[in-house]
Design an enzyme around this catalytic site. Structure first.
Site, PDB file in Angstrom:
ATOM      1  N   GLY A 251      32.853  11.181   0.617  1.00  0.00           N
ATOM      2  CA  GLY A 251      32.733  12.320   1.514  1.00  0.00           C
ATOM      3  C   GLY A 251      31.853  11.990   2.703  1.00  0.00           C
ATOM      4  O   GLY A 251      31.285  10.900   2.790  1.00  0.00           O
ATOM      5  N   CYS A 279      31.287   5.850  -3.072  1.00  0.00           N
ATOM      6  CA  CYS A 279      30.804   6.142  -1.717  1.00  0.00           C
ATOM      7  C   CYS A 279      29.753   7.257  -1.732  1.00  0.00           C
ATOM      8  O   CYS A 279      28.667   7.056  -2.262  1.00  0.00           O
ATOM      9  CB  CYS A 279      31.990   6.466  -0.808  1.00  0.00           C
ATOM     10  SG  CYS A 279      31.596   6.340   0.956  1.00  0.00           S
ATOM     11  N   GLN A 283      26.108   7.629  -3.885  1.00  0.00           N
ATOM     12  CA  GLN A 283      24.798   8.000  -3.348  1.00  0.00           C
ATOM     13  C   GLN A 283      24.243   9.234  -4.055  1.00  0.00           C
ATOM     14  O   GLN A 283      23.041   9.301  -4.361  1.00  0.00           O
ATOM     15  CB  GLN A 283      24.918   8.241  -1.842  1.00  0.00           C
ATOM     16  CG  GLN A 283      25.314   6.997  -1.062  1.00  0.00           C
ATOM     17  CD  GLN A 283      25.867   7.315   0.320  1.00  0.00           C
ATOM     18  OE1 GLN A 283      26.006   8.487   0.691  1.00  0.00           O
ATOM     19  NE2 GLN A 283      26.193   6.287   1.077  1.00  0.00           N
ATOM     20  N   GLY A 321      27.625   5.276   6.181  1.00  0.00           N
ATOM     21  CA  GLY A 321      26.514   5.096   7.103  1.00  0.00           C
ATOM     22  C   GLY A 321      25.160   5.230   6.446  1.00  0.00           C
ATOM     23  O   GLY A 321      24.131   5.106   7.115  1.00  0.00           O
ATOM     24  N   HIS A 361      35.088   1.156  -1.698  1.00  0.00           N
ATOM     25  CA  HIS A 361      36.293   1.905  -2.066  1.00  0.00           C
ATOM     26  C   HIS A 361      37.262   1.038  -2.866  1.00  0.00           C
ATOM     27  O   HIS A 361      38.095   0.329  -2.285  1.00  0.00           O
ATOM     28  CB  HIS A 361      36.976   2.441  -0.808  1.00  0.00           C
ATOM     29  CG  HIS A 361      36.251   3.584  -0.181  1.00  0.00           C
ATOM     30  ND1 HIS A 361      36.547   4.895  -0.458  1.00  0.00           N
ATOM     31  CD2 HIS A 361      35.194   3.611   0.674  1.00  0.00           C
ATOM     32  CE1 HIS A 361      35.723   5.686   0.215  1.00  0.00           C
ATOM     33  NE2 HIS A 361      34.891   4.922   0.906  1.00  0.00           N
ATOM     34  N   GLU A 363      39.814   1.948  -4.442  1.00  0.00           N
ATOM     35  CA  GLU A 363      41.191   2.412  -4.274  1.00  0.00           C
ATOM     36  C   GLU A 363      41.839   1.824  -3.030  1.00  0.00           C
ATOM     37  O   GLU A 363      43.044   1.990  -2.815  1.00  0.00           O
ATOM     38  CB  GLU A 363      41.217   3.940  -4.202  1.00  0.00           C
ATOM     39  CG  GLU A 363      40.898   4.540  -2.855  1.00  0.00           C
ATOM     40  CD  GLU A 363      39.427   4.492  -2.471  1.00  0.00           C
ATOM     41  OE1 GLU A 363      39.102   4.886  -1.334  1.00  0.00           O
ATOM     42  OE2 GLU A 363      38.599   4.059  -3.303  1.00  0.00           O
TER      43      GLU A 363
END
EC number: 6.3.5.5
Length: 391
Positions: A251, A279, A283, A321, A361, A363
């Site tokens: 996200g 991702c 976090q 980021g 990622h 996927e």
């Protein structure tokens, strides 16, 4: 102000409409309009992938960002219905060296400029994207604005400076689903790249912080029944689905601001359920385990980032980021992968609980398939936790 211009051969001189890109530090790039008319403000970042522009444009993790593509040719293969990672483009704007008005691909049903126009995405092409990338690499990602209607750099610069920073910004509410739904579509057999199990009788609740469709396809391809729920779903409602495991999705935005997600992850850790994060989900798991996150200078966005720890290296697709601070991890958390470009944390697992996550990622979509085994690893954790059938 620094003024930089460029050239492009996608359209004739008579067809070109002027456009302007202004960064928060006052840098100015002159180019031409591509897509819808208007003005957009967002964090300007660069993606180094040579393919996969449609997947990038529709990835919810790019919400609030203006994406500059370092590969100079964009749009040659058009746009098709199969490569969408969400229902619509999620980027705030697009920056390219050259955008092809004519496309050539057997799956395409429209051109990239037509697609941008249809979805009201403002873009600029014809600028020196190499110079822009080098500038962002040196100074860091920053806010910027693209406009086809405000062609006075000072006026556009004022709007850019008034925009909020990505650090401290919660964008999950803009991309999460508004109600639960079941995802049933696996990876198309045309593109299936692994012989995996198809019937596992496992239920996975996927918490949608901005989930990509190909993550859901991969879970379904391993035989999982996938229930997607909104990002703010309470733990009680998640457990009502009787999941064998819980997935925390990718996200956009600053992970430290996703307070509901962090508290939900903390509660899930107490259940002993297998947890898998990718991702932003990685976090959020890290924050739930007591770690801290920080903003990277210019982020990792591309398809060829090497990750590993000892004897094995995976080439990975990345788009983030922020990162987890390695020195903030507790003794119960083990680092499983590092980004080998800058040694930031790329994967972790709990030493005692069935919990793991990766910053990249697996996927792909777009990108390499080196890390698809992580879905199989998640399935194995859920399978091991299931009661053994009585003969």
């Amino acid at each position: 102000m620094v003024r930089i211009s460029g050239f492009c051969c996608a359209m004739s001189l008579a067809e070109r409409q002027a456009a302007l890109l202004v960064l928060a530090d006052g840098s100015v790039f002159h180019g031409y309009a591509c897509g819808a008319a208007g003005t957009v403000i967002g964090e300007v970042v660069f993606n180094t992938g040579m393919t996969g522009y449609q997947e990038v444009l529709t990835d919810p993790s790019y919400c609030g960002q203006i994406v500059s593509f370092t590969y100079p040719e964009l749009g040659n293969t058009g746009v098709n219905p199969e490569d969408e990672e969400s229902a619509r483009p999620q980027v705030s704007g697009l920056i390219a060296r050259n955008v092809a008005r004519r496309h050539s691909n057997w799956r395409a049903d429209r051109s990239l400029p037509d697609y941008l126009q249809q979805h009201n995405i403002v873009g600029i092409y014809g600028i020196d994207t190499r110079a822009l990338t080098q500038h962002l690499r040196s100074t860091g990602a920053m806010n910027g604005g693209i406009s086809t209607t405000i062609l006075d750099p000072e006026e556009l610069w004022a709007e850019v400076k008034a925009a909020p920073s990505m650090e401290g910004l919660n964008l999950v509410d803009q991309v999460t689903t508004d109600r639960p739904y079941e995802w049933q579509t696996p990876t198309s057999q045309t593109w299936e790249f692994i012989e995996g199990p198809t019937t596992e009788s496992l239920t996975v609740v996927a918490i949608d912080f901005g989930v990509k469709r190909n993550i859901l396809r991969r879970l379904a391809s391993y035989g999982c029944r996938v229930i997607v729920v909104p990002a703010d779903t309470p733990i009680e409602e998640i457990l009502r689905h009787e999941p064998d495991g819980v997935f925390l999705s990718n996200g956009p935005g600053d992970p430290a601001t996703v307070k509901n997600g962090i508290s939900t992850a903390q509660a899930l850790l107490q259940t002993g359920l297998p947890l898998f994060g990718i991702c932003l989900g990685h976090q959020i798991l890290g924050l739930a385990l007591g770690a801290q996150t920080f903003k990277l200078k210019f982020g990792h966005r591309g398809l060829n980032h090497p990750c590993g720890l000892s004897q094995q290296v995976e080439i990975t697709s990345q788009n983030h980021g922020f990162a987890i601070a390695a020195d903030s991890l507790g003794p119960d958390v083990e680092v499983t992968h590092l980004n080998l470009n800058d040694r930031t944390v790329a994967g972790l697992r709990h030493r005692h609980l069935p919990v793991f996550s990766v910053q990249y990622h697996p996927e792909a979509s777009p990108g390499p398939h080196d890390s698809d085994y992580l879905f199989e690893q998640f399935v194995a954790l859920m399978r091991d936790r299931q009661p053994t059938p009585v003969a």
